[in-house]
Design a protein around this motif. Sequence first.
Motif, PDB file in Angstrom:
ATOM      1  N   UNK A  95       0.212  -1.287   0.117  1.00 57.77           N
ATOM      2  CA  UNK A  95      -0.150  -0.310   0.014  1.00 57.77           C
ATOM      3  C   UNK A  95       1.058   1.705  -0.100  1.00 57.77           C
ATOM      4  N   UNK A  96       1.817   1.329   0.547  1.00 59.93           N
ATOM      5  CA  UNK A  96       2.705   2.055   0.343  1.00 59.93           C
ATOM      6  C   UNK A  96       3.648   2.555  -0.926  1.00 59.93           C
ATOM      7  N   UNK A  97       3.380   1.964  -1.607  1.00 64.97           N
ATOM      8  CA  UNK A  97       3.671   2.585  -3.066  1.00 64.97           C
ATOM      9  C   UNK A  97       2.683   3.186  -3.593  1.00 64.97           C
ATOM     10  N   UNK A  98       1.408   3.613  -3.078  1.00 70.77           N
ATOM     11  CA  UNK A  98       0.433   4.924  -3.459  1.00 70.77           C
ATOM     12  C   UNK A  98      -1.401   4.002  -3.601  1.00 70.77           C
ATOM     13  N   UNK A  99      -1.892   4.414  -2.903  1.00 66.13           N
ATOM     14  CA  UNK A  99      -3.272   4.076  -2.621  1.00 66.13           C
ATOM     15  C   UNK A  99      -3.623   3.783  -4.372  1.00 66.13           C
ATOM     16  N   UNK A 157      -2.627   9.218   6.344  1.00 65.65           N
ATOM     17  CA  UNK A 157      -1.229   9.410   6.697  1.00 65.65           C
ATOM     18  C   UNK A 157      -0.271   9.678   5.938  1.00 65.65           C
ATOM     19  N   UNK A 158      -0.457   9.265   4.738  1.00 67.79           N
ATOM     20  CA  UNK A 158       0.734  10.065   3.731  1.00 67.79           C
ATOM     21  C   UNK A 158       0.289  11.527   3.259  1.00 67.79           C
ATOM     22  N   UNK A 159      -0.863  11.997   3.162  1.00 69.56           N
ATOM     23  CA  UNK A 159      -1.864  13.093   2.212  1.00 69.56           C
ATOM     24  C   UNK A 159      -2.079  12.505   1.265  1.00 69.56           C
ATOM     25  N   UNK A 160      -2.595  10.833   0.494  1.00 74.39           N
ATOM     26  CA  UNK A 160      -3.630  11.300  -0.575  1.00 74.39           C
ATOM     27  C   UNK A 160      -4.821  10.868  -0.239  1.00 74.39           C
ATOM     28  N   UNK A 161      -5.502  11.334   0.711  1.00 72.31           N
ATOM     29  CA  UNK A 161      -6.679  11.540   0.795  1.00 72.31           C
ATOM     30  C   UNK A 161      -7.325  12.950   1.592  1.00 72.31           C
ATOM     31  N   UNK A 162      -8.433  12.806   0.784  1.00 72.38           N
ATOM     32  CA  UNK A 162      -8.970  14.595   1.043  1.00 72.38           C
ATOM     33  C   UNK A 162      -9.165  14.802   1.790  1.00 72.38           C
ATOM     34  N   UNK A 163      -8.954  16.039   2.524  1.00 68.18           N
ATOM     35  CA  UNK A 163      -8.997  15.862   4.205  1.00 68.18           C
ATOM     36  C   UNK A 163     -10.704  15.762   5.094  1.00 68.18           C
ATOM     37  N   UNK A 164     -10.667  14.904   5.845  1.00 67.18           N
ATOM     38  CA  UNK A 164     -11.520  14.852   6.900  1.00 67.18           C
ATOM     39  C   UNK A 164     -12.482  13.036   5.836  1.00 67.18           C
ATOM     40  N   UNK A 165     -11.541  12.195   5.138  1.00 65.37           N
ATOM     41  CA  UNK A 165     -11.899  11.437   4.855  1.00 65.37           C
ATOM     42  C   UNK A 165     -12.558  10.233   5.992  1.00 65.37           C
ATOM     43  N   UNK A 204     -10.095   2.956 -10.086  1.00 69.61           N
ATOM     44  CA  UNK A 204     -10.063   2.636  -9.211  1.00 69.61           C
ATOM     45  C   UNK A 204     -10.501   4.429  -8.504  1.00 69.61           C
ATOM     46  N   UNK A 205      -9.406   5.648  -9.514  1.00 76.17           N
ATOM     47  CA  UNK A 205      -9.458   6.937  -9.132  1.00 76.17           C
ATOM     48  C   UNK A 205     -10.605   7.666  -9.113  1.00 76.17           C
ATOM     49  N   UNK A 206     -11.569   7.368 -10.605  1.00 79.49           N
ATOM     50  CA  UNK A 206     -12.937   7.902 -10.795  1.00 79.49           C
ATOM     51  C   UNK A 206     -13.674   7.584 -10.088  1.00 79.49           C
ATOM     52  N   UNK A 207     -13.759   5.537  -9.978  1.00 77.39           N
ATOM     53  CA  UNK A 207     -15.461   5.097  -9.475  1.00 77.39           C
ATOM     54  C   UNK A 207     -15.429   4.797  -7.735  1.00 77.39           C
ATOM     55  N   UNK A 208     -14.104   3.751  -7.817  1.00 76.66           N
ATOM     56  CA  UNK A 208     -14.027   2.431  -6.527  1.00 76.66           C
ATOM     57  C   UNK A 208     -14.062   4.039  -5.468  1.00 76.66           C
ATOM     58  N   UNK A 209     -12.859   4.689  -5.677  1.00 72.22           N
ATOM     59  CA  UNK A 209     -12.123   5.408  -4.799  1.00 72.22           C
ATOM     60  C   UNK A 209     -12.308   7.114  -4.827  1.00 72.22           C
ATOM     61  N   UNK A 210     -13.324   7.533  -5.562  1.00 76.14           N
ATOM     62  CA  UNK A 210     -13.547   8.857  -6.754  1.00 76.14           C
ATOM     63  C   UNK A 210     -14.157   9.511  -4.712  1.00 76.14           C
ATOM     64  N   UNK A 211     -13.679  10.869  -4.623  1.00 79.73           N
ATOM     65  CA  UNK A 211     -13.689  11.797  -3.696  1.00 79.73           C
ATOM     66  C   UNK A 211     -13.231  11.612  -2.477  1.00 79.73           C
ATOM     67  N   UNK A 212     -12.163  10.265  -2.878  1.00 81.65           N
ATOM     68  CA  UNK A 212     -11.305  10.007  -1.694  1.00 81.65           C
ATOM     69  C   UNK A 212      -9.868  10.423  -1.796  1.00 81.65           C
ATOM     70  N   UNK A 213      -9.383   9.809  -2.739  1.00 81.29           N
ATOM     71  CA  UNK A 213      -8.286  10.329  -3.177  1.00 81.29           C
ATOM     72  C   UNK A 213      -7.837  11.716  -3.781  1.00 81.29           C
TER      73      UNK A 213
END
Length: 196
Positions: free
Chosen positions: A77-81, A141-149, A184-193
């Motif tokens: 996972x550290x390779x990027x979510x 923790x690595x700053x890959x997600x939107x704040x307050x997810x 993943x970026x546009x559907x599964x984790x949309x609004x999260x990343x």
Amino acid sequence: MTSRSDLAARILDATFAEVAEHGLAALTVEAVAVRAGTSRATLYRHVPGGREELIARTIEREVERFFGAVMDSVPLPSAGVVDHVAAIVVAAQRLLGEHDVLQRLLVEEADAIVPSLATVQPLVASGLTHHLVATLGDAAGRGELEPDVDVDQAGDHAARLLLSYVGSPGSWDLDDPDEARRLVRDRILAGVVASG
């Protein structure tokens, strides 16, 4: 002397081999006992629920093996979510297609296998959710997600979507890692990343 765990593994191996060779409908406790090199009485001491318990335990073990193989083939996972989750999608889709016994059963004996798979599905979803919650927590923790997810909600939602797309990818080409990353970026984790 054979240990309980060795005998249990032999019984599950025998169950899987019987299903692979003869199908689920033809599975009998007697055939499993013979293949495992034990008696029916000994088998029933280890598997008191008989045929149905043999099926359930074998499916659970195969699901564990399947997801172990998926996780063994993806970057940490550290390779990027996004890359990690996309690799899970690609590996799960590939390994699901390569599982000859499951594919044959779904075609030839769907009425028999689907109810058994339905009882395992919550375990699969729970395990995947647990993994994705931890992965998203680390990504936050690595700053890959939107704040307050809310990583608990996001992990649960992502797990359900991931399982849905692996089972039925629609127009997405999950053999293409770039397309899997877009999914993943546009559907599964949309609004999260985090954007950008």
